[in-house]
Scaffold this motif. Structure first.
Motif, PDB file in Angstrom:
ATOM      1  N   ILE A  87       0.842  -1.203   0.000  1.00 34.56           N
ATOM      2  CA  ILE A  87       0.000   0.000   0.000  1.00 34.56           C
ATOM      3  C   ILE A  87       0.871   1.245   0.000  1.00 34.56           C
ATOM      4  N   MET A  88       1.892   1.277   0.857  1.00 31.41           N
ATOM      5  CA  MET A  88       2.776   2.443   0.939  1.00 31.41           C
ATOM      6  C   MET A  88       3.494   2.692  -0.393  1.00 31.41           C
ATOM      7  N   LYS A  89       3.851   1.626  -1.046  1.00 28.30           N
ATOM      8  CA  LYS A  89       4.534   1.754  -2.339  1.00 28.30           C
ATOM      9  C   LYS A  89       3.599   2.341  -3.393  1.00 28.30           C
ATOM     10  N   GLU A  90       2.322   1.996  -3.304  1.00 29.98           N
ATOM     11  CA  GLU A  90       1.345   2.500  -4.280  1.00 29.98           C
ATOM     12  C   GLU A  90       0.950   3.944  -4.045  1.00 29.98           C
ATOM     13  N   VAL A  91       0.832   4.347  -2.792  1.00 28.43           N
ATOM     14  CA  VAL A  91       0.294   5.678  -2.499  1.00 28.43           C
ATOM     15  C   VAL A  91       1.370   6.721  -2.181  1.00 28.43           C
ATOM     16  N   SER A  92       2.635   6.322  -2.233  1.00 22.47           N
ATOM     17  CA  SER A  92       3.700   7.278  -1.914  1.00 22.47           C
ATOM     18  C   SER A  92       4.917   7.006  -2.794  1.00 22.47           C
ATOM     19  N   TYR A  93       5.927   7.803  -2.608  1.00 21.85           N
ATOM     20  CA  TYR A  93       7.190   7.607  -3.317  1.00 21.85           C
ATOM     21  C   TYR A  93       8.157   6.747  -2.512  1.00 21.85           C
ATOM     22  N   LEU A  94       7.682   6.150  -1.441  1.00 21.92           N
ATOM     23  CA  LEU A  94       8.505   5.289  -0.612  1.00 21.92           C
ATOM     24  C   LEU A  94       8.814   4.004  -1.385  1.00 21.92           C
ATOM     25  N   ASP A  95      10.056   3.796  -1.705  1.00 27.16           N
ATOM     26  CA  ASP A  95      10.457   2.587  -2.435  1.00 27.16           C
ATOM     27  C   ASP A  95      10.694   1.468  -1.429  1.00 27.16           C
ATOM     28  N   ALA A  96       9.618   1.048  -0.800  1.00 31.37           N
ATOM     29  CA  ALA A  96       9.710   0.059   0.271  1.00 31.37           C
ATOM     30  C   ALA A  96       9.893  -1.346  -0.267  1.00 31.37           C
ATOM     31  N   ARG A  97      10.596  -2.144   0.501  1.00 27.88           N
ATOM     32  CA  ARG A  97      10.667  -3.579   0.198  1.00 27.88           C
ATOM     33  C   ARG A  97       9.297  -4.161   0.532  1.00 27.88           C
ATOM     34  N   THR A  98       8.746  -4.917  -0.377  1.00 28.76           N
ATOM     35  CA  THR A  98       7.411  -5.463  -0.132  1.00 28.76           C
ATOM     36  C   THR A  98       7.436  -6.917   0.319  1.00 28.76           C
ATOM     37  N   GLU A  99       8.477  -7.620   0.046  1.00 32.12           N
ATOM     38  CA  GLU A  99       8.540  -9.032   0.423  1.00 32.12           C
ATOM     39  C   GLU A  99       9.480  -9.295   1.598  1.00 32.12           C
ATOM     40  N   ASP A 100      10.514  -8.472   1.748  1.00 34.42           N
ATOM     41  CA  ASP A 100      11.520  -8.690   2.784  1.00 34.42           C
ATOM     42  C   ASP A 100      11.141  -7.934   4.047  1.00 34.42           C
ATOM     43  N   ILE A 101      10.934  -8.674   5.124  1.00 29.45           N
ATOM     44  CA  ILE A 101      10.571  -8.106   6.415  1.00 29.45           C
ATOM     45  C   ILE A 101      11.629  -8.545   7.417  1.00 29.45           C
ATOM     46  N   ASN A 102      12.236  -7.599   8.111  1.00 35.30           N
ATOM     47  CA  ASN A 102      13.245  -7.941   9.103  1.00 35.30           C
ATOM     48  C   ASN A 102      12.615  -8.107  10.479  1.00 35.30           C
ATOM     49  N   VAL A 103      13.113  -9.077  11.215  1.00 32.73           N
ATOM     50  CA  VAL A 103      12.695  -9.312  12.593  1.00 32.73           C
ATOM     51  C   VAL A 103      13.935  -9.139  13.455  1.00 32.73           C
ATOM     52  N   MET A 104      13.830  -8.249  14.447  1.00 37.37           N
ATOM     53  CA  MET A 104      14.991  -7.952  15.292  1.00 37.37           C
ATOM     54  C   MET A 104      14.563  -7.833  16.746  1.00 37.37           C
ATOM     55  N   GLY A 105      15.516  -8.086  17.622  1.00 33.80           N
ATOM     56  CA  GLY A 105      15.313  -7.833  19.036  1.00 33.80           C
ATOM     57  C   GLY A 105      15.734  -6.412  19.354  1.00 33.80           C
ATOM     58  N   LEU A 106      15.291  -5.908  20.490  1.00 34.45           N
ATOM     59  CA  LEU A 106      15.664  -4.554  20.891  1.00 34.45           C
ATOM     60  C   LEU A 106      17.165  -4.399  21.079  1.00 34.45           C
ATOM     61  N   ASP A 107      17.851  -5.485  21.345  1.00 32.26           N
ATOM     62  CA  ASP A 107      19.288  -5.415  21.602  1.00 32.26           C
ATOM     63  C   ASP A 107      20.123  -5.607  20.334  1.00 32.26           C
ATOM     64  N   ASP A 108      19.480  -5.683  19.187  1.00 33.86           N
ATOM     65  CA  ASP A 108      20.212  -5.846  17.925  1.00 33.86           C
ATOM     66  C   ASP A 108      20.837  -4.508  17.526  1.00 33.86           C
ATOM     67  N   PRO A 109      22.161  -4.432  17.385  1.00 35.04           N
ATOM     68  CA  PRO A 109      22.795  -3.158  17.033  1.00 35.04           C
ATOM     69  C   PRO A 109      22.385  -2.633  15.656  1.00 35.04           C
ATOM     70  N   GLU A 110      21.893  -3.485  14.780  1.00 30.06           N
ATOM     71  CA  GLU A 110      21.446  -3.060  13.449  1.00 30.06           C
ATOM     72  C   GLU A 110      20.139  -2.271  13.496  1.00 30.06           C
ATOM     73  N   LEU A 111      19.432  -2.347  14.606  1.00 32.51           N
ATOM     74  CA  LEU A 111      18.108  -1.726  14.718  1.00 32.51           C
ATOM     75  C   LEU A 111      18.137  -0.225  14.431  1.00 32.51           C
TER      76      LEU A 111
END
Length: 144
Positions: A87-111
């Motif tokens: 939806i975000m990709k369709e209604v905005s210029y946000l070039d979001a990843r649509t298939e790749d979803i990251n799952v992280m813990g609060l302690d992940d330095p990549e967050l």
């Protein structure tokens, strides 16, 4: 031989009960996204500057396990995120990843590379000392 309305009603109830039992046994009729297989947290994609949805994973407390024994933080994963990103990709210029979803813990330095992190069903979150310390660091760092 004529079949009366009572016999038709009984046959209809039996048919509905059988269909309901079959749906529960096989994991439903497939829903909007087809039949669901085993729950798997997909590997995170490396940060490359594109908007990637991040879902926060946490320690689930007693009673916080849902359908098929899944932890509460996984409610709707990854279908909800994929739909939102489409939806975000369709209604905005946000070039979001649509298939790749990251799952992280609060302690992940990549967050901190990602501007938005999503957390759901926090009423079932049994915060560990490690998660509490990470949340404190996140809140302190967010304003800087």
């Amino acid at each position: 031989m004529t079949v009366g309305p009572r016999a038709l009603a009984v046959a209809g109830v039996v048919l509905l009960a059988a269909a309901t039992a079959l749906a529960q046994r096989r994991g439903g009729f497939g829903g909007f996204d087809g039949p669901r297989g085993p729950f798997i947290v997909r590997p995170n994609v490396a940060y490359d500057g594109r908007f990637t949805f991040v879902r926060l994973q946490y320690t689930t407390g007693p009673g916080g396990f849902w359908y098929r024994g899944l932890p509460s933080w996984s409610h709707g994963y990854p279908i909800a995120e994929q739909n939102l990103m489409r939806i975000m990709k369709e209604v905005s210029y946000l070039d979001a990843r649509t298939e790749d979803i990251n799952v992280m813990g609060l302690d992940d330095p990549e967050l901190f590379k990602y501007p938005i992190a999503y957390i759901i069903e926090v009423g079932w979150w049994e915060m560990s000392d490690r998660e509490g310390a990470a949340l404190r660091r996140t809140c302190r760092r967010a304003g800087s």
